[in-house]
Design a protein around this motif. Structure first.
Motif, short mmCIF file in Angstrom:
data_model
loop_
_atom_site.label_atom_id
_atom_site.label_comp_id
_atom_site.label_asym_id
_atom_site.label_seq_id
_atom_site.Cartn_x
_atom_site.Cartn_y
_atom_site.Cartn_z
N PHE A 273 8.28 -7.30 -1.62
CA PHE A 273 7.42 -7.63 -0.48
C PHE A 273 8.26 -7.91 0.76
O PHE A 273 9.49 -7.99 0.71
N LEU A 274 7.57 -8.04 1.89
CA LEU A 274 8.23 -8.34 3.15
C LEU A 274 9.04 -9.63 3.05
O LEU A 274 8.68 -10.56 2.35
N HIS A 275 10.13 -9.67 3.78
CA HIS A 275 11.06 -10.81 3.87
C HIS A 275 11.90 -10.97 2.60
O HIS A 275 12.60 -11.96 2.45
N TYR B 196 0.84 -1.20 0.00
CA TYR B 196 0.00 0.00 0.00
C TYR B 196 0.87 1.25 0.00
O TYR B 196 1.96 1.26 0.57
N PRO B 197 0.39 2.35 -0.61
CA PRO B 197 1.20 3.57 -0.69
C PRO B 197 1.31 4.28 0.65
O PRO B 197 0.45 4.15 1.52
N VAL B 198 2.39 5.03 0.79
CA VAL B 198 2.59 5.86 1.98
C VAL B 198 1.39 6.78 2.16
O VAL B 198 0.84 7.33 1.20
N GLY B 199 0.98 6.94 3.41
CA GLY B 199 -0.16 7.80 3.73
C GLY B 199 -1.42 7.03 4.02
O GLY B 199 -2.35 7.57 4.61
N THR B 200 -1.46 5.74 3.62
CA THR B 200 -2.63 4.92 3.89
C THR B 200 -2.50 4.20 5.22
O THR B 200 -1.40 3.92 5.69
N VAL B 201 -3.64 3.91 5.82
CA VAL B 201 -3.72 3.12 7.05
C VAL B 201 -4.68 1.97 6.77
O VAL B 201 -5.80 2.20 6.29
N ILE B 202 -4.26 0.75 7.07
CA ILE B 202 -5.02 -0.44 6.72
C ILE B 202 -5.39 -1.18 8.01
O ILE B 202 -4.53 -1.34 8.89
N TYR B 203 -6.63 -1.63 8.10
CA TYR B 203 -7.05 -2.31 9.32
C TYR B 203 -8.09 -3.37 9.00
O TYR B 203 -8.71 -3.38 7.93
N THR B 204 -8.30 -4.27 9.98
CA THR B 204 -9.33 -5.31 9.89
C THR B 204 -9.96 -5.45 11.26
O THR B 204 -9.24 -5.65 12.25
N GLU B 205 -11.26 -5.39 11.35
CA GLU B 205 -11.93 -5.66 12.62
C GLU B 205 -12.21 -7.14 12.75
O GLU B 205 -12.40 -7.84 11.76
N SER C 90 3.76 1.71 2.89
CA SER C 90 5.20 1.95 2.85
C SER C 90 5.75 2.16 1.45
O SER C 90 6.96 2.31 1.26
N VAL C 91 4.88 2.18 0.43
CA VAL C 91 5.35 2.27 -0.95
C VAL C 91 5.41 3.73 -1.39
O VAL C 91 4.43 4.48 -1.24
N ASP C 92 6.54 4.14 -1.94
CA ASP C 92 6.69 5.48 -2.49
C ASP C 92 5.75 5.62 -3.69
O ASP C 92 5.91 4.92 -4.69
#
Length: 418
Positions: free
Chosen positions: A384-386, A183-192, A373-375
């Motif tokens: 991706f991670l790892h 996801y691009p910088v500035g976004t916040v991602i969540y799951t309930e 975290s994506v510019d």
């Protein structure tokens, strides 16, 4: 009031960013593996102490906890994970890690922060400074935790077992964040609700009778047994688990043999399962035990040589994001970063042991979110991670991570003012 508080947070972030980036570079250049985070813990604890927090070290290994008490109110804990991965860095950054170490199996391996834990610690340090500077805006007890051994999904439970809550008090709420590599910088991602999968890891040893490759009839070949076992295990999810449920069963490695013309006496495998519910977990484990024993018996393996399944101390329960807690945190963040920048997503098949901090009696509510975290100006697809090429937009992640977590804390600890 809301705008004034937001402005104060942003001013603090801009003021502290050069120092925070310096801290990030240090952490990134000197990563340490799970259960080895001695210098990392020292660096982070020094930063928290400098910000005015009372720090306790050596909790559950190299875990640390910094406390700032400003008066009556809630106790809120924020966690950052500290460990790195045995991954060779290939980012080309001027401050890339060149560290190597001896791992848990005695092998020399490269080490890299390939999962953003260096950013998580930097954000925690930034939050520490912001919240200390804004003490007039909130009242309560803020606990900032540096957790070891997240990559082995064992550090959170170890800290709780070692008396974390006897030291800092039992929190009313638990918060954590993670970088989001897609996801691009500035976004916040969540799951309930269920936000990430539970996970279990196993060692499986399959026994046979070794012998000469020219005389297989005089042996019981454990490689053949292992091959049949692996194929049958792949039917568990597709044929035994409700199609509406979530389950993953992975055979992740197989090791055996040493000579072309020799049948080995045993095979060692590693397994991993993922699940959203305890019932699915129990079914997967039961099926593994049933299938491994049945295949071995069918090959003529005697009862005393049946396969040995060992559950490792690398377990994570499904992580559940408390809707009521999220109902305070997420709207506060949304009011600052913007409606379209806050994204609700389905549960993740990835696992993380943060949930173990809340798995006590009575349970403690959790809210976990991710920061992009994506510019957005990058012309290359993000690693991706790892991955050894994982190279997030550090400035964007640090600033937005500190902003989001600080706003969340002000919403919880200073609701009447924020």
């Amino acid at each position: 009031m809301k705008i004034a508080c937001h402005d104060l947070v942003d001013r603090m972030i801009e003021q502290e960013y050069p120092s925070l980036f310096s801290l990030y570079r240090t952490l990134h250049q000197h990563p340490e593996l799970s259960e080895m985070e001695e210098q990392t813990a020292l660096t982070l604890s020094t930063s928290l102490e400098t910000a005015g927090y009372t720090v306790t070290t050596g909790i559950g290994g190299f875990g640390i906890a910094g406390v700032l008490d400003t008066g009556p109110g809630r106790t809120v804990l924020v966690r950052a994970d500290m460990d790195a991965l045995p991954v060779l860095e290939e980012t080309g950054l001027s401050y890339a890690s060149t560290e190597t170490t001896v791992d848990w199996n005695g092998r020399s391996v490269p080490v890299m922060h390939a999962c953003g834990h260096d950013l998580h610690m930097t954000i925690l340090a930034g939050v520490a400074r912001v919240m200390a500077a804004l003490q007039d805006w909130w009242s309560g007890r803020l606990v900032l935790v540096g957790q070891p051994s997240e990559e082995r999904v064992s550090g959170a439970a170890a800290m709780v077992r070692d008396g974390l809550y006897n030291t800092v008090g039992t929190p009313d709420a638990l918060l954590a964040l993670h970088v989001a590599a897609e996801y691009p910088v500035g976004t916040v991602i969540y799951t309930e609700g269920v936000s990430s999968a539970g996970a279990e890891s196993f060692d499986l040893k399959i026994f046979g009778v070794g012998g000469h490759a020219a005389h297989p009839n005089k042996a019981i070949d454990p490689i053949v047994i292992a091959a049949e076992t692996i194929l049958l295990l792949q039917t568990v999810v597709s044929r035994e688990i409700d199609p509406q449920a979530f389950a993953v069963l992975t055979v992740s490695s197989i090791h055996t043999g040493s000579k072309h013309n020799a049948i080995p006496g045993e095979v060692e495998l590693t397994l991993n399962i993922r699940f959203f519910s305890p019932g699915v977990r129990d079914h997967l484990i039961s099926a593994i035990e049933r299938i491994t024993a049945s295949v071995a018996r069918g090959a003529g393996v005697p009862e005393e040589r049946l396969p040995m399944l060992t559950l490792l101390d690398e377990s994570a329960p499904p992580m559940i994001c408390d809707p009521a807690l999220a109902g305070v945190v997420i709207p506060a963040i949304r009011a600052v970063v913007g409606e379209e920048q806050v994204i609700a997503v389905p549960p993740s098949s990835g696992s993380e042991d943060f949930g173990a901090f809340g798995a006590v009696d009575p349970p403690i509510p959790i809210c976990y979110f991710r920061v992009g975290s994506v510019d957005p100006n990058s012309t290359h697809p993000p690693a991706f991670l790892h991955s050894g090429k994982f190279s997030p937009d550090a400035e964007g992640v640090i600033k937005n991570g500190v902003r989001a977590m600080s706003i969340a804390l002000l919403a919880l600890l200073g609701e009447e003012r924020y």
